[in-house]
Design an enzyme around this catalytic site. Structure first.
Site, PDB file in Angstrom:
ATOM      1  N   HIS A 192      -9.476   0.735   5.345  1.00  0.00           N
ATOM      2  CA  HIS A 192      -8.210   0.937   6.050  1.00  0.00           C
ATOM      3  C   HIS A 192      -8.438   1.852   7.247  1.00  0.00           C
ATOM      4  O   HIS A 192      -9.283   2.747   7.207  1.00  0.00           O
ATOM      5  CB  HIS A 192      -7.178   1.547   5.100  1.00  0.00           C
ATOM      6  CG  HIS A 192      -5.785   1.521   5.630  1.00  0.00           C
ATOM      7  ND1 HIS A 192      -5.322   2.438   6.552  1.00  0.00           N
ATOM      8  CD2 HIS A 192      -4.736   0.688   5.374  1.00  0.00           C
ATOM      9  CE1 HIS A 192      -4.056   2.174   6.834  1.00  0.00           C
ATOM     10  NE2 HIS A 192      -3.681   1.117   6.150  1.00  0.00           N
ATOM     11  N   GLY A 203       2.678   2.216  11.061  1.00  0.00           N
ATOM     12  CA  GLY A 203       3.625   3.317  10.933  1.00  0.00           C
ATOM     13  C   GLY A 203       4.321   3.720  12.210  1.00  0.00           C
ATOM     14  O   GLY A 203       5.006   4.733  12.252  1.00  0.00           O
ATOM     15  N   ASN A 240       0.855  -1.189   0.000  1.00  0.00           N
ATOM     16  CA  ASN A 240       0.000   0.000   0.000  1.00  0.00           C
ATOM     17  C   ASN A 240       0.891   1.239   0.000  1.00  0.00           C
ATOM     18  O   ASN A 240       1.484   1.576   1.021  1.00  0.00           O
ATOM     19  CB  ASN A 240      -0.908  -0.024   1.238  1.00  0.00           C
ATOM     20  CG  ASN A 240      -1.790   1.215   1.336  1.00  0.00           C
ATOM     21  OD1 ASN A 240      -1.911   1.984   0.390  1.00  0.00           O
ATOM     22  ND2 ASN A 240      -2.405   1.396   2.489  1.00  0.00           N
ATOM     23  N   TRP A 241       0.984   1.879  -1.157  1.00  0.00           N
ATOM     24  CA  TRP A 241       1.862   3.043  -1.275  1.00  0.00           C
ATOM     25  C   TRP A 241       1.282   4.291  -0.622  1.00  0.00           C
ATOM     26  O   TRP A 241       1.969   5.296  -0.482  1.00  0.00           O
ATOM     27  CB  TRP A 241       2.173   3.312  -2.746  1.00  0.00           C
ATOM     28  CG  TRP A 241       3.207   2.389  -3.315  1.00  0.00           C
ATOM     29  CD1 TRP A 241       3.660   1.223  -2.784  1.00  0.00           C
ATOM     30  CD2 TRP A 241       3.923   2.556  -4.548  1.00  0.00           C
ATOM     31  NE1 TRP A 241       4.619   0.659  -3.590  1.00  0.00           N
ATOM     32  CE2 TRP A 241       4.798   1.460  -4.691  1.00  0.00           C
ATOM     33  CE3 TRP A 241       3.917   3.521  -5.555  1.00  0.00           C
ATOM     34  CZ2 TRP A 241       5.646   1.300  -5.787  1.00  0.00           C
ATOM     35  CZ3 TRP A 241       4.753   3.372  -6.652  1.00  0.00           C
ATOM     36  CH2 TRP A 241       5.618   2.279  -6.762  1.00  0.00           C
ATOM     37  N   LYS A 242       0.006   4.247  -0.270  1.00  0.00           N
ATOM     38  CA  LYS A 242      -0.665   5.400   0.345  1.00  0.00           C
ATOM     39  C   LYS A 242      -0.463   6.648  -0.542  1.00  0.00           C
ATOM     40  O   LYS A 242      -0.473   6.524  -1.762  1.00  0.00           O
ATOM     41  CB  LYS A 242      -0.186   5.597   1.783  1.00  0.00           C
ATOM     42  CG  LYS A 242      -0.370   4.329   2.618  1.00  0.00           C
ATOM     43  CD  LYS A 242      -0.098   4.524   4.087  1.00  0.00           C
ATOM     44  CE  LYS A 242      -0.296   3.216   4.833  1.00  0.00           C
ATOM     45  NZ  LYS A 242      -0.124   3.371   6.291  1.00  0.00           N
ATOM     46  N   GLU A 287      -5.039  -5.167  10.796  1.00  0.00           N
ATOM     47  CA  GLU A 287      -4.037  -4.137  11.059  1.00  0.00           C
ATOM     48  C   GLU A 287      -4.341  -3.461  12.394  1.00  0.00           C
ATOM     49  O   GLU A 287      -5.214  -2.594  12.466  1.00  0.00           O
ATOM     50  CB  GLU A 287      -4.040  -3.084   9.949  1.00  0.00           C
ATOM     51  CG  GLU A 287      -3.575  -3.586   8.599  1.00  0.00           C
ATOM     52  CD  GLU A 287      -3.232  -2.426   7.672  1.00  0.00           C
ATOM     53  OE1 GLU A 287      -2.124  -2.408   7.140  1.00  0.00           O
ATOM     54  OE2 GLU A 287      -4.078  -1.536   7.507  1.00  0.00           O
ATOM     55  N   GLU A 313      -6.908   4.285   8.341  1.00  0.00           N
ATOM     56  CA  GLU A 313      -6.754   5.706   8.039  1.00  0.00           C
ATOM     57  C   GLU A 313      -8.019   6.267   7.398  1.00  0.00           C
ATOM     58  O   GLU A 313      -8.322   7.451   7.547  1.00  0.00           O
ATOM     59  CB  GLU A 313      -5.534   5.906   7.135  1.00  0.00           C
ATOM     60  CG  GLU A 313      -4.233   5.619   7.860  1.00  0.00           C
ATOM     61  CD  GLU A 313      -3.048   5.374   6.947  1.00  0.00           C
ATOM     62  OE1 GLU A 313      -1.964   5.076   7.470  1.00  0.00           O
ATOM     63  OE2 GLU A 313      -3.211   5.452   5.707  1.00  0.00           O
ATOM     64  N   SER A 365       3.601  -2.221  10.509  1.00  0.00           N
ATOM     65  CA  SER A 365       5.052  -2.234  10.718  1.00  0.00           C
ATOM     66  C   SER A 365       5.700  -3.550  10.303  1.00  0.00           C
ATOM     67  O   SER A 365       6.604  -4.056  10.974  1.00  0.00           O
ATOM     68  CB  SER A 365       5.386  -1.909  12.182  1.00  0.00           C
ATOM     69  OG  SER A 365       4.950  -0.606  12.518  1.00  0.00           O
ATOM     70  N   GLY A 424       2.888  -1.266   4.296  1.00  0.00           N
ATOM     71  CA  GLY A 424       2.847   0.163   4.033  1.00  0.00           C
ATOM     72  C   GLY A 424       4.191   0.700   3.586  1.00  0.00           C
ATOM     73  O   GLY A 424       4.639   0.479   2.467  1.00  0.00           O
ATOM     74  N   GLY A 425       4.883   1.393   4.496  1.00  0.00           N
ATOM     75  CA  GLY A 425       6.123   2.077   4.150  1.00  0.00           C
ATOM     76  C   GLY A 425       7.171   1.190   3.502  1.00  0.00           C
ATOM     77  O   GLY A 425       7.895   1.631   2.600  1.00  0.00           O
TER      78      GLY A 425
END
Length: 247
Positions: free
Chosen positions: A95, A171, A11-13, A165, A97, A210, A231-232
């Site tokens: 998600h 994150g 997920n590049w967000k 999640e 977010e 994470s 994610g990151g």
């Protein structure tokens, strides 16, 4: 009952420009022959470019969200039909977010899931508890409640995934212990079996929060973990491939 096929989805967000497609190309080259499916979910404006770039490369392209209507006067929104038209085959829905920042309820997520089905997209439906809910001993109650409220009955027999999640691990660098992950994943599996019968056994339950190369192997080999929503660490090919190859 068939076992779930593992899925690793990046997920590049709100990250990535056209130049970032080089990372996707490297991921596709390095992911050949892995024991599962691999997907990248870039920002919507990169969906078409990435789907063209990765056509036939074995890496799927997905969206990060979709409106519950197919078309309409919803300025700035993107429908599941549009994502499919741009070459996406999956979409992340619910998600944390989106749930927290845009006040999306289970009912909204369920409506979006139906829209994804209409467009022929495979939904990845996210669930997870906050730190306060976990400290209060309500993690299983919250997560299984989200599963029941966010997954419409129309998913029966259709391909989809659930991504657990824990909100407090996204994150932050914090990760639940393996027993904590297994406890929630087992509860999600039990709920899926209750909702969808034998089909619930074939649904991959991804872990997200994470995930990185250093902890991927332990997480991916935990009971009932059928992949990861990353994610990151999905933004750099070397990091993402380190997770993919831990399958």
């Amino acid at each position: 009952m068939s076992a779930p096929t593992p899925l690793i989805a990046g997920n590049w967000k709100m990250n990535g420009l056209s130049a970032s497609l080089d990372e996707a190309r490297t991921i596709a080259e390095g992911a050949k022959g892995v024991a599962g499916r691999v997907a990248i979910c870039p920002p919507a404006i990169l969906t078409y470019q990435m789907s063209q770039l990765l056509k036939g490369a074995g890496v799927l392209v997905g969206g990060q969200d979709a409106h519950w209507e197919d078309f309409g006067a919803f300025t700035g929104d993107i429908s599941a039909q549009m994502l499919a038209d741009a070459g996406a085959s999956l979409v992340i829905l619910g998600h944390s977010e989106r749930r927290a920042g845009y006040h999306e309820t289970d009912e909204v997520v369920a409506k979006k899931t139906l829209a994804a089905l209409r467009a022929g997209l495979e939904p990845i439906v996210c669930v997870g508890e906050s730190l306060e809910e976990r400290k209060a001993g309500r993690a299983l109650e919250v997560v299984t409640g989200q599963v029941r409220g966010s997954l419409p009955a129309e998913l029966a027999g259709k391909p989809f995934a659930v991504a657990y999640e824990p909100v407090w691990a996204i994150g932050t660098g914090l990760t639940p212990s393996t027993p904590e992950i297994e406890e929630v994943h087992r509860a999600v599996r039990t709920t899926l079996l209750d909702l969808f019968g034998d089909h619930g056994a074939a649904v991959p339950i991804l872990y997200g929060g994470s995930v990185k190369p250093s902890n991927a192997e332990e997480i991916l080999h935990a009971a009932e973990v059928g992949g990861a929503l990353v994610g990151g660490a999905s933004l750099k090919a070397a990091d993402f491939l380190g997770i993919v190859k831990a399958l």
